[in-house]
Design a protein around this motif. Structure first.
Motif, PDB file in Angstrom:
ATOM      1  N   SER A 283      39.034  53.899  40.130  1.00  0.00           N
ATOM      2  CA  SER A 283      39.983  52.779  40.157  1.00  0.00           C
ATOM      3  C   SER A 283      40.462  52.439  38.748  1.00  0.00           C
ATOM      4  CB  SER A 283      39.324  51.552  40.800  1.00  0.00           C
ATOM      5  OG  SER A 283      38.959  51.817  42.129  1.00  0.00           O
ATOM      6  N   ARG A 287      44.340  53.160  37.142  1.00  0.00           N
ATOM      7  CA  ARG A 287      45.130  52.044  36.620  1.00  0.00           C
ATOM      8  C   ARG A 287      45.453  52.212  35.134  1.00  0.00           C
ATOM      9  NH1 ARG A 287      42.821  50.095  41.055  1.00  0.00           N
ATOM     10  NH2 ARG A 287      43.777  48.319  42.140  1.00  0.00           N
ATOM     11  N   VAL A 300      46.963  54.118  43.153  1.00  0.00           N
ATOM     12  CA  VAL A 300      46.564  52.718  42.936  1.00  0.00           C
ATOM     13  C   VAL A 300      46.405  52.006  44.275  1.00  0.00           C
ATOM     14  CG1 VAL A 300      47.327  50.490  42.045  1.00  0.00           C
ATOM     15  CG2 VAL A 300      47.587  52.537  40.642  1.00  0.00           C
ATOM     16  N   ASP A 304      42.717  50.566  46.072  1.00  0.00           N
ATOM     17  CA  ASP A 304      42.583  49.117  46.139  1.00  0.00           C
ATOM     18  C   ASP A 304      41.486  48.790  47.149  1.00  0.00           C
ATOM     19  OD1 ASP A 304      43.380  46.394  47.562  1.00  0.00           O
ATOM     20  OD2 ASP A 304      44.235  46.385  45.540  1.00  0.00           O
TER      21      ASP A 304
END
Length: 426
Positions: A283, A287, A300, A304
């Motif tokens: 993650s 990002r 992305v 989530d």
């Protein structure tokens, strides 16, 4: 005797054992040191903007939970104990892949000391890498007052030193305190975020006419979940064992019955901790990719915490580590060999290979149940809280860690009390 009177009796029993009292006091002092460090920020960072971003982002909030609030201030303990957990995961996996490392682990105390030293070195390397990533992210987000090489060097050094110090604190708790030091530090960080998460939840829902019913429903669900976790963590599958021979109860040749206690959740909270840390890494990496990177927006979205792909991957990793950690903790061949040498047999099962296969089958079935239970407790709150518009990091992962570590610590205290002829908590 009321519950409070029983509790006071246990506390008086603890106070009568100098060694146990000293261990608990030492652990609490180390907790104080760990908490003070979370309030010492690294220089040159816009703390107010960072705190606002952390409050609005589920991923940053989740990371902040594991660091006990240190991340939103980029304190000296902002990386927390996560690099050490990553290093432990690396060596756990390498022990399966590389036979030489597994052999070193089986050498006894000297082998474990060698692996521990290597784990410390890898922890430093991972902390440096994560420190670089944090600095790059802070700079790209415009949160650094005076960006540059000097800021990078100072911040990376501070964050790495903080992780190394926390690693030392955890080891000191394990040796001189009570419980597993690393798990207790994570436990401390999670519970320290509890009050602020509750306040944040109330602030989000303050304009809703269903605020009180929702809070009551969440509280009731939390009680049920905690009770279920306690029952599950303490539950056992008892396999009967029949002994025949001399030396049992002082009666030569008399048969004696016993059992092998197999915990329903042999792996404890470690699969949840490992899975949580491993899901953070992709993650954060995704990002940090530039906006022009192909498929970045889709990645992305998939990573989530509210997306089904993320939840499925999270559950699968929990299940994987449940089996992986159980395989490390329980060796059917060793148990079968010990039974054979001591004259014990499982009724209806022949000693040797047939016993090994039977134990493997039982452990596999139990582990499936335990793994699915852990995954469900972690995933269902994400679905429920997302539907209710509540913070995702206020959920099952934290509850499992808190309850699991608390139970393990209480059991260790009970062991000390029983040795001194005091009745334990459980």
């Amino acid at each position: 005797m009321t519950l409070m009177e029983s509790f006071n009796t246990k506390l008086r029993g603890i106070m009568k054992i100098p060694e146990l009292k000293a261990r608990i006091v030492f652990t609490l002092l180390m907790f104080l040191v760990a908490r003070v460090g979370t309030y010492i920020p690294a220089p040159g960072i816009d703390i107010e903007r960072l705190s606002a971003m952390t409050a609005q982002n589920d991923l940053l909030g989740f990371i902040n939970m594991f660091s006990g609030g240190a991340f939103q201030r980029i304190s000296i303990f902002a990386l927390g104990i996560v690099p050490y957990i990553n290093a432990s995961i690396v060596f756990s996996l390498l022990a399966v892949i590389i036979p030489k490392i597994e052999e070193i682990q089986k050498e006894g105390e000297s082998g474990r000391a060698k692996i521990s030293q290597w784990t410390r070195y890898v922890t430093i390397l991972i902390a440096i890498m994560q420190g670089i990533g944090v600095c790059v992210w802070l700079t790209s987000s415009g949160l650094v007052i005076n960006p540059g090489l000097r800021f990078m060097f100072v911040t990376i050094t501070i964050l790495t030193a903080g992780t190394v110090f926390l690693m030392w604190v955890g080891e000191q708790i394990s040796v001189n305190g009570i419980g597993n030091g690393v798990s207790l530090l994570i436990f401390l960080n999670v519970i320290s975020r509890g009050p602020s998460n509750i306040v944040q939840t109330i602030q989000i829902m303050k304009d809703s006419k269903f605020l009180i019913p929702i809070l009551l429903a969440v509280a009731a669900a939390a009680v049920v979940v905690v009770g279920g976790i306690v029952l599950f963590q303490l539950g056992q599958r008892k396999i009967p064992v029949h002994y025949v021979g001399k030396g049992f109860g002082g009666r030569g040749g008399m048969a004696q019955n016993s059992y092998i206690p197999l915990k329903l959740n042999t792996s404890g909270v470690m699969p949840v901790i490992f899975a949580s840390v491993m899901m953070m890494i992709p993650s954060l990496l995704i990002r940090s990719l530039p906006a022009t990177f192909p498929f970045r927006d889709y990645l992305v979205l998939f990573f989530d915490s509210k997306h089904p792909v993320y939840m499925v991957l999270y559950a699968l990793i929990i299940i994987f580590f449940s089996f992986f950690y159980t395989a490390i903790m329980f060796d059917p061949e060793k148990v079968a060999d010990n039974l054979k040498q001591s004259g014990g047999t499982i009724p209806g099962i022949r000693p040797g290979e047939e016993t090994v296969e039977y134990l493997e089958g039982v452990v596999t079935r139990i582990t499936w149940g335990g793994a699915i239970f852990l995954a469900a407790i972690c995933i269902l709150p994400i679905i429920v809280f997302t539907a209710a518009g509540l913070p995702v990091f206020f959920g099952g992962t934290g509850i499992i860690i808190v309850v699991g570590v608390a139970l393990d610590t209480v059991q260790q205290i009970d062991a000390h009390l029983v040795m001194k002829e005091y009745k334990g908590f459980l």
